[in-house]
Scaffold this motif. Structure first.
Motif, PDB file in Angstrom:
ATOM      1  N   THR A   3       0.840  -1.198   0.000  1.00 36.82           N
ATOM      2  CA  THR A   3       0.000   0.000   0.000  1.00 36.82           C
ATOM      3  C   THR A   3       0.872   1.245   0.000  1.00 36.82           C
ATOM      4  O   THR A   3       2.101   1.178   0.203  1.00 36.82           O
ATOM      5  N   LEU A   4       0.196   2.379  -0.203  1.00 40.57           N
ATOM      6  CA  LEU A   4       0.921   3.651  -0.162  1.00 40.57           C
ATOM      7  C   LEU A   4       1.539   3.872   1.211  1.00 40.57           C
ATOM      8  O   LEU A   4       2.648   4.424   1.335  1.00 40.57           O
ATOM      9  N   ALA A   9       6.315   4.699   4.808  1.00 43.18           N
ATOM     10  CA  ALA A   9       7.093   4.340   6.005  1.00 43.18           C
ATOM     11  C   ALA A   9       8.594   4.456   5.763  1.00 43.18           C
ATOM     12  O   ALA A   9       9.382   4.455   6.705  1.00 43.18           O
ATOM     13  N   PHE A  10       9.004   4.555   4.484  1.00 42.42           N
ATOM     14  CA  PHE A  10      10.424   4.712   4.163  1.00 42.42           C
ATOM     15  C   PHE A  10      10.824   6.177   4.371  1.00 42.42           C
ATOM     16  O   PHE A  10      10.266   7.070   3.697  1.00 42.42           O
ATOM     17  N   GLU A  19       1.848  10.748  -6.070  1.00 43.77           N
ATOM     18  CA  GLU A  19       1.580  10.188  -7.393  1.00 43.77           C
ATOM     19  C   GLU A  19       2.773   9.387  -7.915  1.00 43.77           C
ATOM     20  O   GLU A  19       2.602   8.398  -8.650  1.00 43.77           O
ATOM     21  N   GLN A  20       3.970   9.794  -7.513  1.00 47.94           N
ATOM     22  CA  GLN A  20       5.148   9.033  -7.938  1.00 47.94           C
ATOM     23  C   GLN A  20       5.249   7.716  -7.164  1.00 47.94           C
ATOM     24  O   GLN A  20       5.671   6.696  -7.716  1.00 47.94           O
ATOM     25  N   LEU A  21       4.863   7.733  -5.878  1.00 48.13           N
ATOM     26  CA  LEU A  21       4.837   6.493  -5.110  1.00 48.13           C
ATOM     27  C   LEU A  21       3.789   5.541  -5.670  1.00 48.13           C
ATOM     28  O   LEU A  21       3.999   4.318  -5.713  1.00 48.13           O
ATOM     29  N   PRO A  73      12.629  -0.403   7.149  1.00 46.23           N
ATOM     30  CA  PRO A  73      12.528  -0.281   5.688  1.00 46.23           C
ATOM     31  C   PRO A  73      13.881   0.110   5.089  1.00 46.23           C
ATOM     32  O   PRO A  73      14.594   0.940   5.646  1.00 46.23           O
ATOM     33  N   ALA A  74      14.222  -0.496   3.958  1.00 43.16           N
ATOM     34  CA  ALA A  74      15.525  -0.236   3.343  1.00 43.16           C
ATOM     35  C   ALA A  74      15.429  -0.424   1.838  1.00 43.16           C
ATOM     36  O   ALA A  74      14.537  -1.116   1.329  1.00 43.16           O
TER      37      ALA A  74
END
Length: 464
Positions: A3-4, A9-10, A19-21, A73-74
């Motif tokens: 999900t977005l 979370a990064f 919109e880019q995500l 997150p990585a």
């Protein structure tokens, strides 16, 4: 499905528009891996940018040690504008992990349509290259230190063992001295006879002739044994061959024994030869201990010279021959193990260079070690030459008779992480470090290679 919120979370994506995500979400594929699964094997293609949503992923360095750890997150894997084509080291799931994978086919489109997202990944690539290079450089330094330490331990083991062995033998030998002293006290020697024997013996010890061949020594020992048997000499009731062996060690001849007989007479000959033998054995043990100690002192001096531990960290005048010879001493075990013939031709009147000696010793270590690895198992040769060029530069060549470097990869050997060695046997940074050090000294390095002859030429300015 991701999900977005998963992407938000990064921390890397905090400035990336939604919109880019969402563009990224529409193109990624979920890929889960159980604990212990190898995500990418060393040497296998890397085709995807990977986002770690949950768990931990490690990149294993040489000897399977963890080199880089990624916690969710990585971001890892392929990045925009990266030249990465295959994994240099294994990428392993240390826990159960959940990832998102974006195939390389989408990267060109991303760079055209998603500026902020691309910028984020490029920044990640810059940080990753810096971290990865630092980690691998540290591994390369530790690997070099390990090779030198192993060789040094082997080099030190022999003289240390010799000292311990001879010290114990000397201790046992000296315990027998009182009995031999009693024999000497019973001899009917005049002061003149004693002085003659003393002067003769110590002159022989101070002027020992060159070492004989095994065949010559064996022949001499047989002649001495025959002479002793002919004169019924059996010191301490032992076999005359034992005394003959001791005398042969010091290149005594039948003429020497005739001289002793003439000086002391037949009645005193056995006792005098016992005393002579006792002194010879003591001398041999002490000399052996001294030689072993000198060998250790030479090794310690080589270490001190190699590391320059007693000098500052700035530029200084460098004796090129000293640095190369110290490196060869520390790599001596590997040279002998491969039966390599090393020829060093560095003129004594070569001017000193101005530079950083510790850095240049890294250059010599990498070039010599690589040459040794490239040579045949037996019968290798390494030639090191230095010449002064136009009174401004020193050209030093390292030529080996190894397998050579194929034409197709000669231009790549100085690139970071490029190596022809197997996985775990080389980081591909040795020659990159060499080139960096030489550039730091305003010099240059080039290679010429064909099967059976490879030459690295290092050009360094005299003034630095």
């Amino acid at each position: 499905m991701a999900t977005l919120a998963d992407l938000q979370a990064f921390p890397q994506f905090k400035n990336v528009p939604d919109e880019q995500l969402n563009w990224l979400l529409d193109r990624v594929e979920v890929a889960d891996f159980p604990k212990g699964r190898v995500i990418n094997e060393a040497g296998k293609p890397v085709d995807s940018l990977r986002l770690l949503l949950d768990g931990q992923i490690n990149i294993h360095g040489q000897a399977s040690e963890d080199m880089i750890t990624y916690l969710a997150p990585a971001v890892l894997g392929l990045l925009p504008y990266s030249r990465m084509s295959e994994a240099r080291f294994p990428i392993v799931a240390e826990t159960d992990v959940r990832t998102l994978a974006l195939h390389r086919d989408h990267l060109r489109e991303m760079t055209r349509q998603c500026y902020e997202l691309t910028e984020t990944f490029v920044q990640q690539m810059t940080d990753r290259v810096r971290t990865f290079a630092h980690q691998v450089q540290q591994e390369e330094k530790m690997a070099s230190l390990g090779r030198l330490s192993a060789g040094l331990a082997h080099e030190l083991n022999n003289p240390v063992a010799a000292i311990v062995r001879n010290a114990e033998a000397l201790k046992t030998h000296m315990r027998a001295t009182p009995e031999r002293f009693k024999v000497i006290m019973r001899l009917a020697l005049t002061d003149e006879q004693t002085d003659a024997v003393d002067e003769w013996l110590f002159e022989k010890l101070d002027n020992r002739p060159k070492t004989r061949s095994l065949l010559e020594r064996s022949s001499l020992e047989d002649d001495l044994t025959d002479w002793l048997d002919d004169h019924s000499i059996s010191p301490n009731g032992s076999d005359a061959a034992d005394l003959a062996s001791t005398l042969a060690d010091f290149n005594f001849s039948e003429d020497d024994l005739e001289y002793i007989l003439e000086q002391v007479g037949a009645a005193n000959l056995t006792g005098v030869l016992e005393w002579v033998s006792n002194n010879l054995v003591t001398e041999k043990l002490v000399v052996d201990i001294g030689e072993a100690s000198n060998r250790m002192a030479t090794l310690v001096a080589s270490i001190k010279s190699y590391t320059h531990m007693d000098r500052g960290a700035g530029k200084e005048l460098i004796n090129l021959a000293e640095g190369i010879q110290s490196t060869l001493t520390l790599l001596g075990h590997k040279v002998r193990a491969r039966n390599v013939t090393v020829t060093v031709d560095i003129p004594t009147d070569l001017p000193e260079l101005c530079g950083w000696p510790g850095e240049l010793n890294q250059v010599w270590t990498n070039l010599i070690d690589n040459a040794l690895d490239a040579m045949p198992e037996k019968g290798g040769s390494l030639t090191i030459n230095s010449v002064l060029d136009r009174n401004q530069f020193v050209l030093t060549t390292f030529t080996d008779n190894g397998s050579g470097i194929p034409d197709a990869i000669q231009k790549k050997i100085f690139e970071p992480f490029f190596t022809t060695k197997g996985v775990g046997k080389g980081s591909g940074l040795g020659l990159d470090i060499v080139q960096g050090v030489i550039k730091h000294h305003n010099g240059s390095i080039k290679v010429q290679s064909k099967p059976g002859e490879t030459t690295f030429t290092v050009c360094l300015p005299v003034e630095g």
